[in-house]
Design an enzyme around this catalytic site. Sequence first.
Site, PDB file in Angstrom:
ATOM      1  N   ARG A  33     -47.613 -33.519  10.803  1.00 24.01           N
ATOM      2  CA  ARG A  33     -46.687 -33.127   9.664  1.00 24.01           C
ATOM      3  C   ARG A  33     -46.668 -34.256   8.730  1.00 24.01           C
ATOM      4  O   ARG A  33     -46.111 -35.269   9.104  1.00 24.01           O
ATOM      5  CB  ARG A  33     -45.430 -32.583  10.304  1.00 24.01           C
ATOM      6  CG  ARG A  33     -44.528 -32.143   8.896  1.00 24.01           C
ATOM      7  CD  ARG A  33     -42.998 -31.907   9.446  1.00 24.01           C
ATOM      8  NE  ARG A  33     -41.940 -31.454   8.705  1.00 24.01           N
ATOM      9  CZ  ARG A  33     -41.038 -32.415   8.316  1.00 24.01           C
ATOM     10  NH1 ARG A  33     -40.941 -33.579   9.015  1.00 24.01           N
ATOM     11  NH2 ARG A  33     -40.293 -32.300   7.253  1.00 24.01           N
ATOM     12  N   THR A 281     -36.131 -29.848  14.541  1.00 23.70           N
ATOM     13  CA  THR A 281     -35.159 -30.420  14.064  1.00 23.70           C
ATOM     14  C   THR A 281     -34.173 -31.174  15.282  1.00 23.70           C
ATOM     15  O   THR A 281     -33.876 -30.321  16.192  1.00 23.70           O
ATOM     16  CB  THR A 281     -34.379 -29.746  13.231  1.00 23.70           C
ATOM     17  OG1 THR A 281     -35.056 -28.997  12.256  1.00 23.70           O
ATOM     18  CG2 THR A 281     -33.032 -30.465  12.403  1.00 23.70           C
TER      19      THR A 281
END
Length: 482
Positions: A33, A281
């Site tokens: 990412r 997260t």
Amino acid sequence: MFRRTKIVATLGPASSSTEMLGTLIDAGVNVFRLNFSHGEENDRRELVERVRRLAEQRNSSVAVLADLQGPKIRIAGFRQGPVLLRSGHPFRLDTGLGEHDGDEHAVGVAYPQLVEDCSAGDILLLDDGFIELEVVSVESGAVHCRVVSGGTLSDHKGLNRRGGGLSAPALTEKDREDIVGAVEMDVDYLALSFPRDAADVNEARELYRRAGGRGGLVAKIERAEAVAEERTLDGIIRAADGVMVARGDLAVEIGDAELVGVQKHIIRRARELDSFVITATQMMESMTHSRQPTRAEVSDVANAVLDGTDAVMLSAETAVGKYPEDTVRAMDRIILGAERAYQNRSVRERPREPFERVDESVAVAAMFVANHLRGVRAIISMTESGSTPLMMSRERSGIPVFAFTPHAHTRRRVAIYRGVYTVAFDSEDYPNAEVNQKAVAMLVTRGVVEEGDRLVITKGDYVRAHGGTNAMKVVQVGESIH
């Protein structure tokens, strides 16, 4: 045992060197990412080239996901460093204050619409919810609050409204420029931050395609509005190619108590609507500074796997953490442990509406046969776009799906699908009567199957035809295969 659930790792100072990138690929990273909230475009472009080069050297298909910053609303700065906000004391969010004029009484906000979006009684949250403010009154250019839950506040922390409702559009001018940059890098996925509904996703896709982008679009679910109604969430899922459960801002807006149930619901609906899903997260947050995860983090990752997520994502752990390799290897180990329990559960087919597409019906039929016919060890899906392996991966199974395709961009794109693995294979290189035999031989060589094993093969009558899968065949290793 093949690891079915994929690992997404965020790039940053701790993971950008050639040596560490190679190490992380070897450790099991499937997708890298790029966080467009940080860094320069030239640095990101160089990183993408490095990832592609290292993956190619290892004959590995590794995707790159470009994550747009989105309209993250932040406070401005303070004159003399961090301030302490005390519970019960007044505090003002002022759109007229300068960038560095904040103090313990007020701070600037570069978001003029805040005064229109708020009213007395609203709860505003700063710094991912660590500080809580109640709106007392709204005057021209300023929101006057009472500190409900105080703490130390520093420059440029995020601002949310509990329950959502801040009117910032999903795409900022920076995002529009970054889309062009992402296209030039030929990223495999583009992630849209803070979409409110399907219209936001469609707008991003139009801009992406107009700029020449050919990757998939991931919608990050992080606004309360996105999950407030079933039709809104379903609309976002259908408009995107995949979704990300972005638990940071989502938890701030809907509250911690609601997060787990909402996460499970998003994963379930994404699978039911033939979309892939990433859970993100703080999954291994303690490993930013520790070599071992907490037991809570182990359970968190394992439960996402048991719920059927396609991928679990690391953020700060690999971007700035001390132990990026240890973190990836720990996540790999936890996933495999969870999947042993997952795969041993009985197979139960999910309810479906009548099929609209031939390739979808073939994909589901192939998975049904593979799950119920004794001796099937693998599935070969000859594919152009990767849509058939995606639909196969929506069905719960412990049987690996191998996407055989000549296209490097398709191999990278399917790298995120749960239970799907890639093989570089061009059926046009062989006479039609030998294609199946050659494909099976490749899996024998890799040690995936051996004599006596059965395989399910799906393909289309015409090569280079997207969505053209229309045939399924069961073959046995060691017998004549046509």
